[in-house]
Scaffold this motif. Structure first.
Motif, PDB file in Angstrom:
ATOM      1  N   ALA A  13       0.823  -1.203   0.000  1.00 39.62           N
ATOM      2  CA  ALA A  13       0.000   0.000   0.000  1.00 39.62           C
ATOM      3  C   ALA A  13       0.859   1.255   0.000  1.00 39.62           C
ATOM      4  N   VAL A  14       1.924   1.266   0.795  1.00 43.86           N
ATOM      5  CA  VAL A  14       2.815   2.427   0.846  1.00 43.86           C
ATOM      6  C   VAL A  14       3.514   2.620  -0.502  1.00 43.86           C
ATOM      7  N   ALA A  15       3.995   1.523  -1.087  1.00 44.82           N
ATOM      8  CA  ALA A  15       4.674   1.614  -2.386  1.00 44.82           C
ATOM      9  C   ALA A  15       3.722   2.079  -3.481  1.00 44.82           C
ATOM     10  N   PHE A  16       2.461   1.679  -3.380  1.00 46.52           N
ATOM     11  CA  PHE A  16       1.463   2.056  -4.365  1.00 46.52           C
ATOM     12  C   PHE A  16       1.043   3.516  -4.202  1.00 46.52           C
ATOM     13  N   TYR A  17       0.782   3.917  -2.945  1.00 44.50           N
ATOM     14  CA  TYR A  17       0.171   5.211  -2.685  1.00 44.50           C
ATOM     15  C   TYR A  17       1.179   6.352  -2.643  1.00 44.50           C
ATOM     16  N   GLY A  18       2.424   6.066  -2.298  1.00 44.81           N
ATOM     17  CA  GLY A  18       3.413   7.129  -2.186  1.00 44.81           C
ATOM     18  C   GLY A  18       3.516   7.988  -3.437  1.00 44.81           C
ATOM     19  N   GLU A  71      -5.206  16.197 -16.171  1.00 46.54           N
ATOM     20  CA  GLU A  71      -4.688  15.310 -17.220  1.00 46.54           C
ATOM     21  C   GLU A  71      -3.250  14.908 -16.929  1.00 46.54           C
ATOM     22  N   ALA A  72      -2.443  15.840 -16.432  1.00 49.04           N
ATOM     23  CA  ALA A  72      -1.067  15.503 -16.054  1.00 49.04           C
ATOM     24  C   ALA A  72      -1.062  14.471 -14.931  1.00 49.04           C
ATOM     25  N   PHE A  73      -1.952  14.645 -13.969  1.00 48.35           N
ATOM     26  CA  PHE A  73      -2.055  13.669 -12.883  1.00 48.35           C
ATOM     27  C   PHE A  73      -2.459  12.307 -13.421  1.00 48.35           C
ATOM     28  N   ARG A  74      -3.477  12.270 -14.276  1.00 43.96           N
ATOM     29  CA  ARG A  74      -3.934  10.996 -14.830  1.00 43.96           C
ATOM     30  C   ARG A  74      -2.784  10.259 -15.520  1.00 43.96           C
ATOM     31  N   GLN A  75      -2.063  10.960 -16.360  1.00 42.36           N
ATOM     32  CA  GLN A  75      -0.990  10.299 -17.114  1.00 42.36           C
ATOM     33  C   GLN A  75       0.057   9.718 -16.174  1.00 42.36           C
ATOM     34  N   ALA A  76       0.467  10.496 -15.179  1.00 44.22           N
ATOM     35  CA  ALA A  76       1.497  10.020 -14.263  1.00 44.22           C
ATOM     36  C   ALA A  76       0.968   8.913 -13.356  1.00 44.22           C
ATOM     37  N   ALA A  77      -0.243   9.087 -12.840  1.00 45.81           N
ATOM     38  CA  ALA A  77      -0.781   8.122 -11.878  1.00 45.81           C
ATOM     39  C   ALA A  77      -1.084   6.788 -12.530  1.00 45.81           C
ATOM     40  N   TYR A  78      -1.734   6.803 -13.682  1.00 47.87           N
ATOM     41  CA  TYR A  78      -2.070   5.536 -14.330  1.00 47.87           C
ATOM     42  C   TYR A  78      -0.821   4.829 -14.858  1.00 47.87           C
ATOM     43  N   ARG A  79       0.171   5.595 -15.282  1.00 48.85           N
ATOM     44  CA  ARG A  79       1.444   4.980 -15.684  1.00 48.85           C
ATOM     45  C   ARG A  79       2.097   4.295 -14.492  1.00 48.85           C
ATOM     46  N   HIS A  80       2.055   4.955 -13.343  1.00 53.37           N
ATOM     47  CA  HIS A  80       2.599   4.345 -12.127  1.00 53.37           C
ATOM     48  C   HIS A  80       1.845   3.065 -11.769  1.00 53.37           C
ATOM     49  N   VAL A  81       0.516   3.088 -11.848  1.00 49.06           N
ATOM     50  CA  VAL A  81      -0.279   1.912 -11.494  1.00 49.06           C
ATOM     51  C   VAL A  81       0.062   0.742 -12.412  1.00 49.06           C
ATOM     52  N   GLN A  82       0.160   0.999 -13.713  1.00 47.27           N
ATOM     53  CA  GLN A  82       0.504  -0.051 -14.664  1.00 47.27           C
ATOM     54  C   GLN A  82       1.868  -0.654 -14.328  1.00 47.27           C
ATOM     55  N   ARG A  83       2.842   0.217 -14.091  1.00 46.72           N
ATOM     56  CA  ARG A  83       4.191  -0.251 -13.785  1.00 46.72           C
ATOM     57  C   ARG A  83       4.217  -1.005 -12.447  1.00 46.72           C
ATOM     58  N   PHE A  84       3.453  -0.516 -11.493  1.00 46.28           N
ATOM     59  CA  PHE A  84       3.407  -1.151 -10.166  1.00 46.28           C
ATOM     60  C   PHE A  84       3.015  -2.618 -10.281  1.00 46.28           C
ATOM     61  N   PHE A  85       1.943  -2.891 -11.023  1.00 46.79           N
ATOM     62  CA  PHE A  85       1.488  -4.271 -11.143  1.00 46.79           C
ATOM     63  C   PHE A  85       2.431  -5.108 -11.996  1.00 46.79           C
ATOM     64  N   GLN A  86       2.940  -4.534 -13.070  1.00 49.23           N
ATOM     65  CA  GLN A  86       3.845  -5.279 -13.932  1.00 49.23           C
ATOM     66  C   GLN A  86       5.113  -5.691 -13.186  1.00 49.23           C
ATOM     67  N   GLU A  87       5.658  -4.788 -12.388  1.00 47.96           N
ATOM     68  CA  GLU A  87       6.883  -5.087 -11.664  1.00 47.96           C
ATOM     69  C   GLU A  87       6.680  -6.086 -10.537  1.00 47.96           C
ATOM     70  N   ARG A  88       5.429  -6.334 -10.182  1.00 42.85           N
ATOM     71  CA  ARG A  88       5.147  -7.257  -9.084  1.00 42.85           C
ATOM     72  C   ARG A  88       4.494  -8.543  -9.554  1.00 42.85           C
ATOM     73  N   GLY A  89       4.678  -8.836 -10.829  1.00 42.73           N
ATOM     74  CA  GLY A  89       4.353 -10.167 -11.305  1.00 42.73           C
ATOM     75  C   GLY A  89       2.980 -10.379 -11.885  1.00 42.73           C
ATOM     76  N   THR A  90       2.268  -9.288 -12.239  1.00 39.31           N
ATOM     77  CA  THR A  90       0.979  -9.485 -12.880  1.00 39.31           C
ATOM     78  C   THR A  90       0.824  -8.484 -14.007  1.00 39.31           C
ATOM     79  N   ASP A  91       0.191  -8.921 -15.085  1.00 46.15           N
ATOM     80  CA  ASP A  91      -0.080  -8.022 -16.199  1.00 46.15           C
ATOM     81  C   ASP A  91      -1.585  -7.832 -16.354  1.00 46.15           C
ATOM     82  N   ALA A  92      -2.313  -7.963 -15.232  1.00 49.39           N
ATOM     83  CA  ALA A  92      -3.756  -7.850 -15.271  1.00 49.39           C
ATOM     84  C   ALA A  92      -4.235  -6.437 -15.538  1.00 49.39           C
ATOM     85  N   TRP A  93      -3.323  -5.455 -15.345  1.00 48.09           N
ATOM     86  CA  TRP A  93      -3.707  -4.065 -15.570  1.00 48.09           C
ATOM     87  C   TRP A  93      -3.281  -3.661 -16.964  1.00 48.09           C
ATOM     88  N   HIS A  94      -4.226  -3.311 -17.796  1.00 44.38           N
ATOM     89  CA  HIS A  94      -3.923  -2.888 -19.166  1.00 44.38           C
ATOM     90  C   HIS A  94      -4.702  -1.619 -19.474  1.00 44.38           C
TER      91      HIS A  94
END
Length: 208
Positions: free
Chosen positions: A157-162, A183-206
Motif C-alpha cells: 500500500a505504501v509503495a502504491f500510494y506514495g 490530465e497531467a495527474f492521470r498520465q502520471a498516476a495511471y502509468r505508475h499503477v501499470q508499472r506497479f502491477f507489472q513489476e510485481r508479477g501481474t499483467d492484469a492491468w492494461h
C-alpha cells in the motif's frame, strides 16, 4: 438553480480553500454571494457552522465512497481482473482527489492541519489512514489469490500510494484545480499503477 444556502456553502468553501478558515470573514462570504450578513445568519448561526456543514458533507461522501469500494472488495469471488483495478483507481482518482468539492475540502484541511488538531485528524484520516488501510486489504487479497508476489499488504500500500500522493500534490493541490493539471495527474498516476502491477508479477492491468 442553487439555493441561497447552497451558494453560501459553495462560496465559503472556495474561499476557505484559497485563504484558509481564519483568512475568510462572514463579510467576505456575503460579498461574494451578493447577500447581506443577516441573510447568511438566517441560514447559519456562525462561520463555524458553515465549516461544520461542509465537513459533515465531506465525511459522508468520503465514507460512502469507501463503503462502495469495500463492498466491491468483499464481493470478489474469483481473481481480480482489469475492471476491478480500474474501478478502484477511477473511483479514488476521479471521484475523490479530482472531485471539485472533495479537492477543495482537502486543500482546506491540508492548510488547517497546522492550526487545528481536529481538522488535522480529519485530514490524516481521509488522506492517509483510510486509503492506506483499504489498499492494504486490497493488496493482501491479491497476494492471497496469487496475483502479486508475496509481500505484506501494508508495504504494498505504501509503495502504491506514495507516488500517487506525490503526483496529487504536484498537479491537483498546487494552484487552481485545472483540466491540464488533472490530465497531467492521470498520465502520471495511471502509468505508475501499470508499472506497479507489472513489476510485481501481474499483467492484469492494461490501461487503454
Amino acid at each position: 438553480m442553487a439555493s441561497t444556502k447552497e451558494k453560501i456553502t459553495a462560496t465559503a468553501l472556495a474561499l476557505f480553500a484559497q485563504r484558509g478558515y481564519d483568512g475568510v470573514s462572514v463579510r467576505d462570504i456575503c460579498k461574494q454571494v451578493g447577500i447581506k450578513e443577516s441573510s447568511l445568519y438566517y441560514h447559519f448561526p456562525s462561520k463555524q457552522a458553515i465549516l461544520t456543514t461542509l465537513l459533515s458533507h465531506f465525511e459522508n461522501r468520503a465514507a460512502e465512497g469507501m463503503a462502495q469500494l469495500e463492498q466491491a472488495l468483499g464481493d470478489q469471488q474469483g481473481p481480480w481482473g482489469q475492471v476491478s483495478y480500474r474501478m478502484v483507481c477511477q473511483a479514488f482518482f476521479e471521484g475523490y482527489l479530482m472531485d471539485p468539492f472533495c479537492n477543495q475540502v482537502l486543500r482546506l484541511l491540508q492548510m488547517e492541519q497546522f492550526h487545528n488538531p481536529d481538522l488535522g485528524e480529519i485530514y490524516e484520516r481521509w488522506m492517509f489512514r483510510v486509503p492506506l488501510a483499504f489498499q492494504g486489504r486490497m493488496f493482501t487479497a491479491l497476494v492471497d489469490l496469487g496475483l502479486l508476489h508475496p509481500a505484506t499488504g501494508e508495504d504494498l500500500a505504501v509503495a502504491f500510494y506514495g507516488p500517487i500522493h506525490l503526483f496529487a500534490q504536484r498537479w491537483l493541490f498546487r494552484g487552481p484545480l485545472s483540466e491540464e493539471g488533472k490530465e497531467a495527474f492521470r498520465q502520471a498516476a495511471y502509468r505508475h499503477v501499470q508499472r506497479f502491477f507489472q513489476e510485481r508479477g501481474t499483467d492484469a492491468w492494461h490501461p487503454s
